[in-house]
Design a protein around this motif. Structure first.
Motif, PDB file in Angstrom:
ATOM      1  N   ALA A   1     -39.298 -31.709  12.499  1.00 26.40           N
ATOM      2  CA  ALA A   1     -38.085 -31.048  12.019  1.00 26.40           C
ATOM      3  C   ALA A   1     -37.146 -32.052  11.359  1.00 26.40           C
ATOM      4  O   ALA A   1     -36.544 -31.764  10.324  1.00 26.40           O
ATOM      5  CB  ALA A   1     -37.386 -30.353  13.187  1.00 26.40           C
ATOM      6  N   LEU A   2     -37.030 -33.233  11.941  1.00 30.28           N
ATOM      7  CA  LEU A   2     -36.135 -34.257  11.395  1.00 30.28           C
ATOM      8  C   LEU A   2     -36.561 -34.677   9.989  1.00 30.28           C
ATOM      9  O   LEU A   2     -35.741 -34.766   9.069  1.00 30.28           O
ATOM     10  CB  LEU A   2     -36.111 -35.477  12.314  1.00 30.28           C
ATOM     11  CG  LEU A   2     -35.370 -35.322  13.642  1.00 30.28           C
ATOM     12  CD1 LEU A   2     -35.614 -36.538  14.530  1.00 30.28           C
ATOM     13  CD2 LEU A   2     -33.882 -35.124  13.416  1.00 30.28           C
ATOM     14  N   VAL A   3     -37.853 -34.926   9.818  1.00 27.80           N
ATOM     15  CA  VAL A   3     -38.357 -35.393   8.521  1.00 27.80           C
ATOM     16  C   VAL A   3     -38.231 -34.309   7.460  1.00 27.80           C
ATOM     17  O   VAL A   3     -38.008 -34.609   6.281  1.00 27.80           O
ATOM     18  CB  VAL A   3     -39.824 -35.867   8.658  1.00 27.80           C
ATOM     19  CG1 VAL A   3     -40.466 -36.082   7.304  1.00 27.80           C
ATOM     20  CG2 VAL A   3     -39.886 -37.151   9.484  1.00 27.80           C
ATOM     21  N   ASN A   4     -38.347 -33.056   7.869  1.00 27.58           N
ATOM     22  CA  ASN A   4     -38.332 -31.947   6.903  1.00 27.58           C
ATOM     23  C   ASN A   4     -36.947 -31.345   6.682  1.00 27.58           C
ATOM     24  O   ASN A   4     -36.808 -30.386   5.920  1.00 27.58           O
ATOM     25  CB  ASN A   4     -39.302 -30.852   7.366  1.00 27.58           C
ATOM     26  CG  ASN A   4     -40.759 -31.315   7.279  1.00 27.58           C
ATOM     27  OD1 ASN A   4     -41.190 -31.823   6.248  1.00 27.58           O
ATOM     28  ND2 ASN A   4     -41.498 -31.150   8.359  1.00 27.58           N
ATOM     29  N   GLU A   5     -35.924 -31.910   7.314  1.00 21.62           N
ATOM     30  CA  GLU A   5     -34.566 -31.414   7.099  1.00 21.62           C
ATOM     31  C   GLU A   5     -34.105 -31.680   5.664  1.00 21.62           C
ATOM     32  O   GLU A   5     -34.444 -32.714   5.078  1.00 21.62           O
ATOM     33  CB  GLU A   5     -33.592 -32.100   8.060  1.00 21.62           C
ATOM     34  CG  GLU A   5     -33.533 -31.488   9.433  1.00 21.62           C
ATOM     35  CD  GLU A   5     -32.469 -32.149  10.298  1.00 21.62           C
ATOM     36  OE1 GLU A   5     -32.230 -31.657  11.410  1.00 21.62           O
ATOM     37  OE2 GLU A   5     -31.880 -33.169   9.857  1.00 21.62           O
ATOM     38  N   GLU A   6     -33.317 -30.771   5.117  1.00 24.94           N
ATOM     39  CA  GLU A   6     -32.747 -30.963   3.790  1.00 24.94           C
ATOM     40  C   GLU A   6     -31.592 -31.962   3.878  1.00 24.94           C
ATOM     41  O   GLU A   6     -30.754 -31.868   4.778  1.00 24.94           O
ATOM     42  CB  GLU A   6     -32.238 -29.636   3.224  1.00 24.94           C
ATOM     43  CG  GLU A   6     -33.341 -28.681   2.797  1.00 24.94           C
ATOM     44  CD  GLU A   6     -34.168 -29.234   1.643  1.00 24.94           C
ATOM     45  OE1 GLU A   6     -33.577 -29.849   0.730  1.00 24.94           O
ATOM     46  OE2 GLU A   6     -35.399 -29.058   1.662  1.00 24.94           O
ATOM     47  N   PRO A   7     -31.533 -32.937   2.978  1.00 24.63           N
ATOM     48  CA  PRO A   7     -30.437 -33.921   2.996  1.00 24.63           C
ATOM     49  C   PRO A   7     -29.083 -33.239   2.799  1.00 24.63           C
ATOM     50  O   PRO A   7     -28.973 -32.256   2.067  1.00 24.63           O
ATOM     51  CB  PRO A   7     -30.764 -34.834   1.810  1.00 24.63           C
ATOM     52  CG  PRO A   7     -32.227 -34.644   1.556  1.00 24.63           C
ATOM     53  CD  PRO A   7     -32.507 -33.218   1.907  1.00 24.63           C
ATOM     54  N   VAL A   8     -28.059 -33.776   3.468  1.00 26.05           N
ATOM     55  CA  VAL A   8     -26.702 -33.241   3.311  1.00 26.05           C
ATOM     56  C   VAL A   8     -25.745 -34.322   2.809  1.00 26.05           C
ATOM     57  O   VAL A   8     -24.568 -34.049   2.584  1.00 26.05           O
ATOM     58  CB  VAL A   8     -26.182 -32.657   4.643  1.00 26.05           C
ATOM     59  CG1 VAL A   8     -27.006 -31.453   5.054  1.00 26.05           C
ATOM     60  CG2 VAL A   8     -26.180 -33.711   5.749  1.00 26.05           C
ATOM     61  N   LYS A   9     -26.252 -35.541   2.641  1.00 29.08           N
ATOM     62  CA  LYS A   9     -25.481 -36.649   2.091  1.00 29.08           C
ATOM     63  C   LYS A   9     -26.204 -37.176   0.858  1.00 29.08           C
ATOM     64  O   LYS A   9     -27.393 -36.923   0.663  1.00 29.08           O
ATOM     65  CB  LYS A   9     -25.340 -37.783   3.112  1.00 29.08           C
ATOM     66  CG  LYS A   9     -24.588 -37.419   4.381  1.00 29.08           C
ATOM     67  CD  LYS A   9     -23.105 -37.403   4.147  1.00 29.08           C
ATOM     68  CE  LYS A   9     -22.331 -37.177   5.435  1.00 29.08           C
ATOM     69  NZ  LYS A   9     -20.880 -37.141   5.204  1.00 29.08           N
ATOM     70  N   LYS A  10     -25.478 -37.923   0.034  1.00 27.83           N
ATOM     71  CA  LYS A  10     -26.126 -38.544  -1.121  1.00 27.83           C
ATOM     72  C   LYS A  10     -26.912 -39.774  -0.682  1.00 27.83           C
ATOM     73  O   LYS A  10     -28.050 -39.987  -1.096  1.00 27.83           O
ATOM     74  CB  LYS A  10     -25.078 -38.947  -2.172  1.00 27.83           C
ATOM     75  CG  LYS A  10     -25.686 -39.423  -3.486  1.00 27.83           C
ATOM     76  CD  LYS A  10     -26.406 -38.294  -4.197  1.00 27.83           C
ATOM     77  CE  LYS A  10     -26.934 -38.721  -5.564  1.00 27.83           C
ATOM     78  NZ  LYS A  10     -27.600 -37.612  -6.251  1.00 27.83           N
ATOM     79  N   PHE A  11     -26.290 -40.617   0.179  1.00 27.76           N
ATOM     80  CA  PHE A  11     -26.922 -41.865   0.600  1.00 27.76           C
ATOM     81  C   PHE A  11     -26.890 -42.016   2.117  1.00 27.76           C
ATOM     82  O   PHE A  11     -25.930 -41.600   2.771  1.00 27.76           O
ATOM     83  CB  PHE A  11     -26.206 -43.076  -0.010  1.00 27.76           C
ATOM     84  CG  PHE A  11     -26.203 -43.119  -1.506  1.00 27.76           C
ATOM     85  CD1 PHE A  11     -27.368 -43.383  -2.218  1.00 27.76           C
ATOM     86  CD2 PHE A  11     -25.038 -42.893  -2.220  1.00 27.76           C
ATOM     87  CE1 PHE A  11     -27.369 -43.415  -3.595  1.00 27.76           C
ATOM     88  CE2 PHE A  11     -25.015 -42.935  -3.594  1.00 27.76           C
ATOM     89  CZ  PHE A  11     -26.182 -43.186  -4.293  1.00 27.76           C
ATOM     90  N   SER A  12     -27.932 -42.643   2.628  1.00 25.67           N
ATOM     91  CA  SER A  12     -27.952 -43.127   4.006  1.00 25.67           C
ATOM     92  C   SER A  12     -28.223 -44.626   3.966  1.00 25.67           C
ATOM     93  O   SER A  12     -29.221 -45.065   3.384  1.00 25.67           O
ATOM     94  CB  SER A  12     -29.042 -42.439   4.831  1.00 25.67           C
ATOM     95  OG  SER A  12     -28.739 -41.094   5.075  1.00 25.67           O
TER      96      SER A  12
END
Length: 497
Positions: A81-92
């Protein structure tokens, strides 16, 4: 006493031997099916042994099936689930930390003091030992909404500490810094501009400066480097072919630091984790996470976008893990502490050799990590097996490794004998060459003059200079620089960027 294998229910076993028998039978059956269905079994299994052949009966760890299921068991949460989550930030921005609050303080400051308000997060993956809460207290002290503090679920090997942070990243683009590195003030805004022009690139690489903290490596301390002259806001880019990367490191192993390591000098799209799973069946792997990812990334991409502009500074402090590995342990106490830590951490996803990796001895240096990684690529069918006989210069590789061994290393004798064993796997003719040209010369007694060596170590190994491209090397202490934040400010002042 439970065992779970790909496509099978959990079964009960009474002994390790019984578990091995079950897995071996399943693996043989699966590999037979592979001949007909091309299932690439190597992507769905981690090796069950560690060390050389005489140690093959000592199991380090093993996984079989879906790698993300294995990680879910290791970390205690749903990694799929973690790997397949949609990004919500531009950068990490990922910063793995281990007992490193003293330098991390300045690295964090460089990340927070960005010129433009970019949409980003800073993930601190705290892998500190014991009850050391310094990193936690530092993050609490900053009290900045951009900082996401995470404590690893257990003490992890370095590569797994990176991996743990990566899979929790919420950014569309992700990169890592060490806790003694620095991000230049224009880093994120410049990167965002390149991304807008090249939105489909999975990997973006850039240039970086260098800074050696006070106390690092004797005569190298305070060394500061700007690669070349730059023009403000002129973001030139070019593509680099993967064959160029391979030719570069095979010709000169020191060029390994120019690989796209996804650490300090490059970033990747969040979706790249899906590419890694498809191409290799796993995420972060190998003996050394940055060199492994650099080689792998170069191998599985036809070309990589290079930004000819500096975004970061690579810092080297006395706490740098890479620096320590290149020096080796100089006392029995240091060696015992290292082995104790390794045995403890390796219970949670340790590195295990593949068959071809035994063809070179691992001596602990970055060069041996590079050669080991290249052989791992062969084992994983990323690099053709023909490289073993047609491309790799084995004599040069063994000579390079032997030249890096330090007589003061308490494991010197052990390492040279492990090289002898590896040489024997190449046949009698090669072993005869190794024995005559490498082994016997290195076994000659050497009188170590500690006082003379101390003077040599303390002697500055660089001079203030300027290269043909307008880059500079200088002593940062002469400019009042005491940490990587100061180094960032000096870089900004001298370049005018």
């Amino acid at each position: 006493k439970c065992l779970q294998m790909l496509g099978k229910d959990v079964i009960e076993v009474d002994t390790v031997d019984e578990a091995i028998e079950e897995i071996t039978g399943f693996a043989l059956a699966f590999s037979t099916v592979k001949k007909f269905k091309d299932l690439e079994f190597h992507k769905q299994m981690g090796y069950l042994y560690i060390g050389y052949e005489k140690y093959d009966d000592e199991i380090g760890f093993g996984w079989i099936g879906n790698y993300l299921d294995y990680l879910s068991d290791l970390y205690g949460e749903d990694c799929n689930a973690l790997v397949n989550e949609e990004p919500v930030k531009k950068f990490s921005i990922i910063i793995p930390a281990r007992n490193s609050a003293d330098t991390l303080r300045y690295t964090l400051r460089t990340c927070i003091e960005q010129r433009d308000e970019s949409d980003y997060e800073i993930i601190i993956s705290d892998n500190s030992t014991g009850h050391n809460a310094d990193v936690y207290e530092l993050c609490k002290e900053w009290n900045d909404s951009k900082i996401r503090y995470m404590k690893t679920p257990r003490d992890l090997p370095l590569s797994k500490s990176f991996e743990y942070a990566y899979i929790h990243a919420k950014g569309e683009y992700i990169f890592a810094l060490g806790s003694d590195d620095g991000l230049l003030p224009w880093g994120l805004s410049a990167l965002e501009e390149v991304i807008e022009a090249f939105p489909n690139e999975e990997i973006i690489q850039w240039e970086r400066g260098f800074y050696a903290w006070p106390g690092f490596n004797g005569g190298q301390q305070n060394q500061f480097m700007i690669p070349r002259k730059y023009e403000k806001d002129i973001l030139e880019v070019e593509y680099r072919d993967n064959i160029d990367y391979l030719a570069m490191i095979l010709n000169n192993s020191r060029e390994m630091y120019s690989l796209p390591m996804l650490y300090i000098n490059s970033c990747f799209k969040h979706s790249y984790m899906e590419t890694l799973m498809a191409k290799t069946g796993r995420l972060w792997d190998g003996i050394c996470q940055d060199i492994y990812m650099g080689v792998l990334t170069a191998c599985i991409h036809d070309k990589i976008l290079n930004l000819k502009y500096p975004l970061t500074i690579a810092g080297m402090s006395s706490g740098s893990v890479g620096a320590k590995s290149n020096i080796g342990e100089q006392t029995n106490k240091e060696f015992e502490a290292m082995m104790k830590e390794r045995k403890h951490d390796n219970n949670a996803g340790c590195y295990c050799q593949t068959e071809y990796e035994k063809l070179i001895a691992f001596t602990g240096t970055d060069t041996s990590s590079l050669y080991t990684t290249l052989l791992r690529m062969v084992s994983m069918n990323i690099i053709p097996k023909s490289y073993l006989t047609e491309v790799f210069d084995w004599k040069k590789m063994f000579q390079n490794l032997s030249s890096e061994l330090d007589i003061r290393d308490v494991t010197f004798d052990r390492k040279i004998h492990e090289m002898y064993y590896a040489a024997s796997l190449h046949g009698k003719e090669f072993l005869d060459w190794f024995e005559k040209n490498v082994f016997k010369p290195m076994l000659k007694p050497v009188l170590v003059d500690e006082e003379r060596l101390k003077k040599i170590e303390e002697k500055k190994i660089y001079t203030n200079s300027r290269n043909a491209e307008g880059g500079v090397v200088l002593d940062a202490a002469e400019y009042g620089v005491k940490n990587v934040y100061d180094a960032i400010k000096l870089f900004e002042k001298l370049t005018g960027l």
